[in-house]
Design a protein around this motif. Structure first.
Motif, short mmCIF file in Angstrom:
data_model
loop_
_atom_site.label_atom_id
_atom_site.label_comp_id
_atom_site.label_asym_id
_atom_site.label_seq_id
_atom_site.Cartn_x
_atom_site.Cartn_y
_atom_site.Cartn_z
N GLY A 253 0.81 -1.21 0.00
CA GLY A 253 0.00 0.00 0.00
C GLY A 253 0.84 1.26 0.00
N ALA A 254 0.18 2.38 -0.14
CA ALA A 254 0.87 3.67 -0.16
C ALA A 254 1.51 3.93 1.20
N GLN A 255 2.70 4.52 1.13
CA GLN A 255 3.42 4.79 2.38
C GLN A 255 4.51 5.83 2.15
N ALA A 256 4.95 6.43 3.26
CA ALA A 256 6.09 7.33 3.24
C ALA A 256 7.29 6.59 3.80
N LEU A 257 8.41 6.63 3.07
CA LEU A 257 9.62 5.97 3.53
C LEU A 257 10.34 6.83 4.55
N PRO A 258 11.24 6.26 5.34
CA PRO A 258 11.96 7.04 6.34
C PRO A 258 12.71 8.25 5.79
N ASP A 259 13.13 8.17 4.52
CA ASP A 259 13.87 9.31 3.95
C ASP A 259 12.94 10.37 3.37
N GLY A 260 11.62 10.19 3.52
CA GLY A 260 10.67 11.20 3.06
C GLY A 260 10.03 10.92 1.74
N ARG A 261 10.50 9.91 1.03
CA ARG A 261 9.89 9.57 -0.26
C ARG A 261 8.53 8.92 -0.03
N PHE A 262 7.58 9.29 -0.89
CA PHE A 262 6.24 8.68 -0.86
C PHE A 262 6.16 7.68 -1.99
#
Length: 281
Positions: A253-262
């Motif tokens: 599913g959609a998510q934001a990665l720890p480095d800020g990327r969506f």
């Protein structure tokens, strides 16, 4: 296998390099078959003088009488003309012909007529005029036998009266959009005519890649590694794609990665395409 992954695998199998060679130079064609191109295109049109057409056709028929390790396509003469009719009569049924490239296509009807005269052969239409670009989607969706479209930029420049590359950016984008809207593979770029200008070729390929092209036609073997390098993913792109797929596998599913990327499904599909290109044979 998920549909997105299957689609990405097909993406990775697409040609990146198409090497044009004149049909009336069989010795050059023989060298081209071992030059490392993904596809060799024997040209019976612009590369052959009018008085050499019959010889080029006969030499190409001899070539296509037996299979080759590299797919061989033929650019026939302009549709609806007598030379094209002779080309199709001589070549369409030969076992080693992998596809036909149709120059100066300006209407869907030309694609349909060619498909009727050369059944079961993949067709690729070259759009070389303002009228053709206006009809891009209609041409791209004209017949199931059509596998791709592209620009013939030399003729298009003359038709539009432009000299700078920026004058072709809109037609280029139009062809990319039409191909994808019709469910076709991304187009390959037109040739870079300055065969010694490898730096210029690399820069032009980078621009074409940014516009959505995939791969490029060449007119000399020295251009092939430059084109391939420009269209293969960089190490950074591969690393990014791997991190996206790993994150998606861990948490769908959609998510934001720890480095800020969506990331979402579209980003994951793009990552699969990147890795498919990186792992191509």
């Amino acid at each position: 296998m998920e549909p997105a992954t299957e689609s990405a695998r097909a993406w990775g199998a697409l040609p990146l390099t198409w090497l044009y060679v004149p049909g009336d130079r069989p010795e050059v064609v023989a060298k081209a078959l071992t030059a490392g191109a993904d596809v060799v295109v024997v040209d019976l049109e612009d590369a052959v003088a009018p008085g050499r057409k019959e010889y080029a056709r006969a030499a190409t028929a001899d070539l296509l009488a037996e299979p080759h390790p590299v797919p061989v396509h033929v650019r026939v003469n302009a549709p609806d003309g007598p030379e094209c009719a002779a080309d199709l009569h001589a070549l369409a049924a030969l076992p080693a012909l992998a596809g036909l490239r149709l120059p100066k296509v300006s209407s869907p009807a030309q694609v349909v007529r060619t498909a009727d005269r050369a059944p079961h052969l993949p067709l690729y239409a070259l759009l070389e005029s303002a009228l053709a670009v206006e009809h891009a989607y209609a041409i791209a969706s004209a017949h199931p036998a059509l596998r791709g479209i592209g620009l013939g930029e030399a003729d298009l420049r003359a038709d539009l009266g432009v000299h700078d590359d920026t004058g072709l950016d809109w037609p280029r984008s139009r062809v990319v959009l039409a191909a994808r809207a019709a469910g076709l593979a991304p187009p390959a770029q037109s040739v870079h005519p300055r065969v010694h200008d490898l730096a210029g070729l690399a820069a032009s390929c980078a621009h074409g890649r940014a516009l959505g092209f995939l791969g490029r036609a060449a007119i000399h073997p020295r251009q092939l590694p430059v084109i391939e390098a420009a269209y293969l993913p960089t190490p950074q792109e591969i690393e990014t794609a791997e991190s996206v797929i790993e994150a998606a596998a861990t948490r769908p599913g959609a998510q934001a990665l720890p480095d800020g990327r969506f990331i979402d499904a579209a980003v994951v599909a793009g990552a699969h395409r990147t890795l498919a290109l990186a792992r191509r044979p």
